[in-house]
Design a protein around this motif. Sequence first.
Motif, PDB file in Angstrom:
ATOM      1  N   MET A   1       0.829  -1.205   0.000  1.00 15.75           N
ATOM      2  CA  MET A   1       0.000   0.000   0.000  1.00 15.75           C
ATOM      3  C   MET A   1       0.867   1.261   0.000  1.00 15.75           C
ATOM      4  O   MET A   1       0.611   2.203  -0.756  1.00 15.75           O
ATOM      5  N   LEU A   2       1.899   1.287   0.852  1.00 12.61           N
ATOM      6  CA  LEU A   2       2.778   2.456   0.910  1.00 12.61           C
ATOM      7  C   LEU A   2       3.458   2.696  -0.434  1.00 12.61           C
ATOM      8  O   LEU A   2       3.602   3.836  -0.880  1.00 12.61           O
ATOM      9  N   GLY A   3       3.844   1.614  -1.090  1.00 12.31           N
ATOM     10  CA  GLY A   3       4.445   1.750  -2.413  1.00 12.31           C
ATOM     11  C   GLY A   3       3.447   2.254  -3.433  1.00 12.31           C
ATOM     12  O   GLY A   3       3.766   3.129  -4.263  1.00 12.31           O
ATOM     13  N   ASN A   4       2.212   1.741  -3.373  1.00 15.62           N
ATOM     14  CA  ASN A   4       1.181   2.171  -4.321  1.00 15.62           C
ATOM     15  C   ASN A   4       0.848   3.657  -4.182  1.00 15.62           C
ATOM     16  O   ASN A   4       0.507   4.320  -5.166  1.00 15.62           O
ATOM     17  N   LEU A   5       0.933   4.172  -2.974  1.00 19.02           N
ATOM     18  CA  LEU A   5       0.587   5.577  -2.740  1.00 19.02           C
ATOM     19  C   LEU A   5       1.574   6.532  -3.414  1.00 19.02           C
ATOM     20  O   LEU A   5       1.291   7.730  -3.539  1.00 19.02           O
ATOM     21  N   LYS A   6       2.705   6.008  -3.876  1.00 15.90           N
ATOM     22  CA  LYS A   6       3.656   6.844  -4.611  1.00 15.90           C
ATOM     23  C   LYS A   6       3.071   7.334  -5.927  1.00 15.90           C
ATOM     24  O   LYS A   6       3.618   8.258  -6.550  1.00 15.90           O
ATOM     25  N   ILE A   7       1.959   6.732  -6.337  1.00 22.11           N
ATOM     26  CA  ILE A   7       1.322   7.162  -7.588  1.00 22.11           C
ATOM     27  C   ILE A   7       0.859   8.614  -7.495  1.00 22.11           C
ATOM     28  O   ILE A   7       0.739   9.308  -8.505  1.00 22.11           O
ATOM     29  N   PHE A   8       0.611   9.097  -6.271  1.00 19.31           N
ATOM     30  CA  PHE A   8       0.178  10.484  -6.079  1.00 19.31           C
ATOM     31  C   PHE A   8       1.313  11.484  -6.320  1.00 19.31           C
ATOM     32  O   PHE A   8       1.063  12.691  -6.385  1.00 19.31           O
ATOM     33  N   PHE A   9       2.553  10.990  -6.429  1.00 18.75           N
ATOM     34  CA  PHE A   9       3.696  11.870  -6.667  1.00 18.75           C
ATOM     35  C   PHE A   9       4.080  11.930  -8.140  1.00 18.75           C
ATOM     36  O   PHE A   9       5.108  12.516  -8.488  1.00 18.75           O
ATOM     37  N   GLY A  10       3.275  11.295  -8.990  1.00 17.42           N
ATOM     38  CA  GLY A  10       3.514  11.381 -10.425  1.00 17.42           C
ATOM     39  C   GLY A  10       4.130  10.134 -11.029  1.00 17.42           C
ATOM     40  O   GLY A  10       4.620   9.246 -10.320  1.00 17.42           O
ATOM     41  N   ALA A  11       4.112  10.104 -12.359  1.00 25.65           N
ATOM     42  CA  ALA A  11       4.596   8.933 -13.092  1.00 25.65           C
ATOM     43  C   ALA A  11       6.078   8.629 -12.856  1.00 25.65           C
ATOM     44  O   ALA A  11       6.445   7.474 -12.643  1.00 25.65           O
ATOM     45  N   PRO A  12       6.986   9.624 -12.891  1.00 28.19           N
ATOM     46  CA  PRO A  12       8.412   9.315 -12.685  1.00 28.19           C
ATOM     47  C   PRO A  12       8.666   8.641 -11.327  1.00 28.19           C
ATOM     48  O   PRO A  12       9.451   7.694 -11.239  1.00 28.19           O
ATOM     49  N   GLU A  13       8.014   9.149 -10.269  1.00 27.15           N
ATOM     50  CA  GLU A  13       8.209   8.582  -8.938  1.00 27.15           C
ATOM     51  C   GLU A  13       7.676   7.156  -8.864  1.00 27.15           C
ATOM     52  O   GLU A  13       8.343   6.258  -8.352  1.00 27.15           O
TER      53      GLU A  13
END
Length: 236
Positions: free
Chosen positions: A44-56
């Motif tokens: 879940m924590l890894g998936n939430l990186k989607i809120f920081f944009g495609a490169p992240e």
Amino acid sequence: MALATRGTDQRPSMTRTLWGSTIGKKTVMAVSGLIMLGYLVAHMLGNLKIFFGAPEFNGYAHWLRTLGEPVLHYEWALWILRVALVVAVVLHAVCAYQLSRRDRAARPVGYAHKRARATYATRTMRWGGIILALFIVWHILDLTTGTAHPGGFQPGHPYQNVVDTFSTWYGNVIYIVAMLALGLHILHGFWSAAQTLGVGSAARERALKASAGVLAFALTAGFISIPVAVMTGVVS
């Protein structure tokens, strides 16, 4: 006489004794469940990186595949994790099925008066497990192999693949229903695992019950926030 002595000395191994007992199966379920829970928190924590944009998000996905290099080859660590999770899921499911069979065999005649004997989460554990098992298959075919992915699956572009999935009504429905089932499963399962492994004092019991609720809510909300973000245009 020697043959008789050897025959009487044959005893089941500790592993077989543990696996054959009810408490042993519950312990296997508890440990495998906690392994999967740890994975879910990290996932879940890894998936939430989607809120920081495609490169992240894409960078995080690439890092997972290079984890352990140069000691391990490309994707080896990821495959080790996948195998460990498959083993945990299989052991969890097999123990759940066998314990259910034992429970029915010990109580072949139904109760004379039907009444609620447990929480909603407890009563739906079995169906919740089936829903999650089917979801795992769909999720792998959708975002890992790309076999069931809507449109054109793009290897190496997980951000766009996630957006594509949650741009479809059925992708959202499947995912959200599965995450609600997951929340109920964790709500009961975490507490059940704690009981099996020993919770200790009454104060710890209350703390673990509260922790189960917080953890179930946090994971459910965290996972569901992603399709909601795609649907509302926050992630696109």
